[in-house]
Design a protein around this motif. Structure first.
Motif, mmCIF file in Angstrom:
data_model
loop_
_atom_site.group_PDB
_atom_site.id
_atom_site.type_symbol
_atom_site.label_atom_id
_atom_site.label_comp_id
_atom_site.label_asym_id
_atom_site.label_seq_id
_atom_site.Cartn_x
_atom_site.Cartn_y
_atom_site.Cartn_z
ATOM 1 N N PRO A 80 0.860 -1.240 0.058
ATOM 2 C CA PRO A 80 -0.211 0.024 -0.200
ATOM 3 C C PRO A 80 0.977 1.177 0.205
ATOM 4 O O PRO A 80 1.841 1.237 0.627
ATOM 5 N N ARG A 81 0.425 2.377 -0.674
ATOM 6 C CA ARG A 81 1.255 3.627 -0.769
ATOM 7 C C ARG A 81 1.539 4.127 0.715
ATOM 8 O O ARG A 81 2.260 4.860 0.901
ATOM 9 N N GLU A 82 0.316 3.995 1.324
ATOM 10 C CA GLU A 82 0.473 4.128 2.857
ATOM 11 C C GLU A 82 1.571 3.966 3.613
ATOM 12 O O GLU A 82 2.232 4.511 4.467
ATOM 13 N N LEU A 83 2.005 2.608 3.477
ATOM 14 C CA LEU A 83 3.058 2.067 3.839
ATOM 15 C C LEU A 83 4.430 2.651 3.406
ATOM 16 O O LEU A 83 5.540 2.880 4.051
ATOM 17 N N VAL A 84 4.270 2.839 2.028
ATOM 18 C CA VAL A 84 5.703 3.777 1.631
ATOM 19 C C VAL A 84 5.632 5.118 2.155
ATOM 20 O O VAL A 84 6.818 5.374 2.672
ATOM 21 N N GLN A 85 4.642 5.754 2.405
ATOM 22 C CA GLN A 85 4.710 7.005 3.230
ATOM 23 C C GLN A 85 5.159 6.959 4.255
ATOM 24 O O GLN A 85 5.899 7.745 4.796
ATOM 25 N N ALA A 86 4.709 5.889 5.190
ATOM 26 C CA ALA A 86 5.177 5.539 6.506
ATOM 27 C C ALA A 86 6.689 5.528 6.409
ATOM 28 O O ALA A 86 7.506 5.964 7.471
ATOM 29 N N PHE A 87 7.245 4.659 5.635
ATOM 30 C CA PHE A 87 8.650 4.558 5.478
ATOM 31 C C PHE A 87 9.334 5.962 5.195
ATOM 32 O O PHE A 87 10.419 6.170 5.969
ATOM 33 N N ARG A 88 8.959 6.861 4.486
ATOM 34 C CA ARG A 88 9.305 8.148 4.435
ATOM 35 C C ARG A 88 9.086 8.867 5.652
ATOM 36 O O ARG A 88 10.471 9.932 5.870
ATOM 37 N N LEU A 89 8.188 8.546 6.494
ATOM 38 C CA LEU A 89 8.210 9.375 8.012
ATOM 39 C C LEU A 89 9.010 9.011 9.049
ATOM 40 O O LEU A 89 8.952 9.402 10.021
ATOM 41 N N ARG A 142 15.563 1.329 0.319
ATOM 42 C CA ARG A 142 15.633 2.272 -0.793
ATOM 43 C C ARG A 142 15.437 3.741 -0.259
ATOM 44 O O ARG A 142 16.323 4.538 -0.437
ATOM 45 N N ILE A 143 14.362 3.956 0.453
ATOM 46 C CA ILE A 143 13.941 5.094 0.906
ATOM 47 C C ILE A 143 14.913 5.759 1.918
ATOM 48 O O ILE A 143 15.337 7.007 2.008
ATOM 49 N N ARG A 144 15.564 4.990 2.923
ATOM 50 C CA ARG A 144 16.472 5.382 3.919
ATOM 51 C C ARG A 144 17.619 5.602 3.271
ATOM 52 O O ARG A 144 18.584 6.350 4.076
ATOM 53 N N SER A 145 18.039 5.104 2.014
ATOM 54 C CA SER A 145 19.359 5.346 1.258
ATOM 55 C C SER A 145 19.258 6.391 0.314
ATOM 56 O O SER A 145 20.020 6.734 -0.513
ATOM 57 N N GLY A 146 17.925 7.103 0.396
ATOM 58 C CA GLY A 146 17.878 8.426 -0.244
ATOM 59 C C GLY A 146 17.331 8.129 -1.857
ATOM 60 O O GLY A 146 17.569 8.724 -2.758
ATOM 61 N N GLN A 147 16.952 6.642 -1.966
ATOM 62 C CA GLN A 147 16.612 6.593 -3.440
ATOM 63 C C GLN A 147 15.104 5.973 -3.346
ATOM 64 O O GLN A 147 14.436 5.748 -2.420
ATOM 65 N N GLU A 148 14.505 6.047 -4.650
ATOM 66 C CA GLU A 148 13.134 5.734 -4.792
ATOM 67 C C GLU A 148 12.899 4.167 -4.870
ATOM 68 O O GLU A 148 13.941 3.252 -5.379
ATOM 69 N N PRO A 149 11.709 3.665 -4.279
ATOM 70 C CA PRO A 149 11.653 2.233 -4.368
ATOM 71 C C PRO A 149 11.622 1.871 -5.885
ATOM 72 O O PRO A 149 11.126 2.596 -6.740
ATOM 73 N N VAL A 150 11.879 0.527 -6.033
ATOM 74 C CA VAL A 150 11.888 0.010 -7.544
ATOM 75 C C VAL A 150 10.752 -0.908 -7.476
ATOM 76 O O VAL A 150 10.426 -1.628 -6.533
#
Ligand code: ACO
Length: 377
Positions: A80-89, A142-150
């Motif tokens: 879910p995109r909410e999870l990707v968003q949570a990783f960013r936060l 990827r997010i913690r390394s400053g990259q976008e998820p693949v």
């Protein structure tokens, strides 16, 4: 014996707490089989998808069944995109295992069958979570390394797709196969601490995502899945093959606990370590990083000679994962990506024949005494 006739067994060592059709672990002879199939045959000849099917259904899949399982795993890869968003936060520097535990809990919030404990619903959740767990580990990294998820590649199998989502590059066939075999070797291991945790949580009639989140927490510790990461940090600390003897002498003199050595059940040898040793040799040679394999072999020989300790599954997986390009603090999440197959199979088994897991403790505290109000203490 305590006053109610129960026996205190610290660490539940040697206690048999469940019946299982999943894992046949023969500690005395160093043998391991899933549903009757030797681990060496599975690692060499089966894909991780076949092993998942075997553990969830008790039989190796026929070709059409394997196609169905493979396609279902591919279809379930998106998170879910909410999870990707949570990783960013998440705070910078968040430990990947902590992020994974939160991710499993969040995936439960989004799963349509989250609270349904029926066998068929659990099978669907087992498959979905196995697939999503891989995507979540890679997206967080990827997010913690400053990259976008693949985005996942639908034409790659589970293991190769994992490496693709991690690095953005398609792995070679050899690398993909080595990673696939490692997931198989980690897939199931009877009542280890994390699997026991998932069974204990399941035994309260809690749900699959809650049980797996607990399993992730148990796996994280350095006496369990966290040992592989610690092995690699040890090898990095040693630095060169020539330093192994001096390091070993120091570690032995300081009575250090040597990560990747020893096992509660295997006393003669861990069969997974023997297979991983061969895989590590090939992978380290092919990646031009043979010194990590040589160092591991030298350390193994030195420690075994001095203390008789045997390497466990996490010892040779460390140079293997390192040479495959897996970041050191992702070793434990990678183990989770394999062990999810066994966790979920155990959850299915526990739900299907449940009895609340509730051992006793031997009380050794103060005797009964009169309560003293706070003003008089
Ligand atoms: N380094 C140094 N000494 C060790 C080690 C080790 N890795 N493992 C066992 N020993 C010694 C202990 O000091 C103890 O010696 P003693 O009797 O002289 O005190 C003896 O061997 C028995 O050790 P225990 O800790 O009682 O054995 P236990 O069955 O509880 O331990 C364990 C199993 C926790 C895995 C232990 O071997 C260990 O800590 N290993 C290092 C961590 C590790 O590699 N964990 C991964 C396990 S595999 C997995 O979970 C995926």
């Amino acid at each position: 014996m305590d006053k109610e006739g129960s026996q205190l067994i610290r660490g539940l060592e040697g206690v048999v707490a469940a019946e299982t059709r999943l894992c046949d672990l023969d500690g005395a002879n160093g043998r391991l089989a899933y549903c009757g199939y030797d681990i060496a045959d599975l690692a060499r000849q089966a894909t991780f998808e076949e092993v998942c099917h075997l553990l969830w259904h008790g039989e190796l899949p026929a070709a059409a069944q394997l196609d169905r399982t493979t396609l279902a795993l591919i279809a379930a890869r998106e998170i879910p995109r909410e999870l990707v968003q949570a990783f960013r936060l998440m705070p910078p520097g968040t430990d990947p295992m902590r992020a994974l535990q939160a991710a499993v809990a969040m995936l439960g919030m989004h799963d349509p069958d989250a609270t349904d404990n029926a066998h068929d619903a659990n099978l669907k959740k087992a498959l979905r979570l196995t697939s999503q767990l891989a995507t979540a580990i890679c997206a967080h990294h990827r997010i913690r390394s400053g990259q976008e998820p693949v985005a996942p590649a639908a034409d790659l199998g589970h293991a190769a797709n994992f490496l693709y989502m991690l690095t953005g590059k398609r792995p070679s066939g050899v690398v993909g196969k080595a990673f696939d075999a490692s997931l198989t070797l980690y897939a199931e291991h009877e009542l280890n601490a994390s699997t026991f945790t998932t069974r204990t949580i399941t035994s309260t009639q809690s749900d699959l995502h809650s049980a797996v989140a607990g399993g992730v927490g148990a796996l994280k510790g350095p006496l369990h899945g966290g040992a592989g990461e610690a092995v690699m940090r040890t090898l990095l600390e040693i630095g060169e093959v020539a330093n192994v003897d001096a390091f070993s002498d120091r570690a032995l003199a300081e009575k250090r606990r040597l990560m990747g050595f020893g096992h509660r059940v295997y006393k003669a040898g861990d069969p997974r370590a023997a297979i991983l040793r061969g895989m590590a040799e090939d992978a380290c040679r092919q990646s031009g990083q043979f010194k990590w394999y040589e160092m591991a072999v030298a350390l193994h020989a030195r420690i075994n000679k001095a203390k008789g300790l045997i390497p466990n599954v996490d010892f040779y997986s460390a140079p293997l994962f390192y040479s495959l390009g897996v970041p050191v603090d992702l070793f434990t999440p990678v183990i989770a990506a394999g062990r999810i197959a066994g966790w979920t199979a155990n959850i299915l088994e526990q739900h299907d024949d449940n009895r609340l897991i509730r051992p006793r403790a031997d009380y050794v505290g103060a005797g009964r005494r009169a309560f003293v109000p706070v003003a008089r203490r």
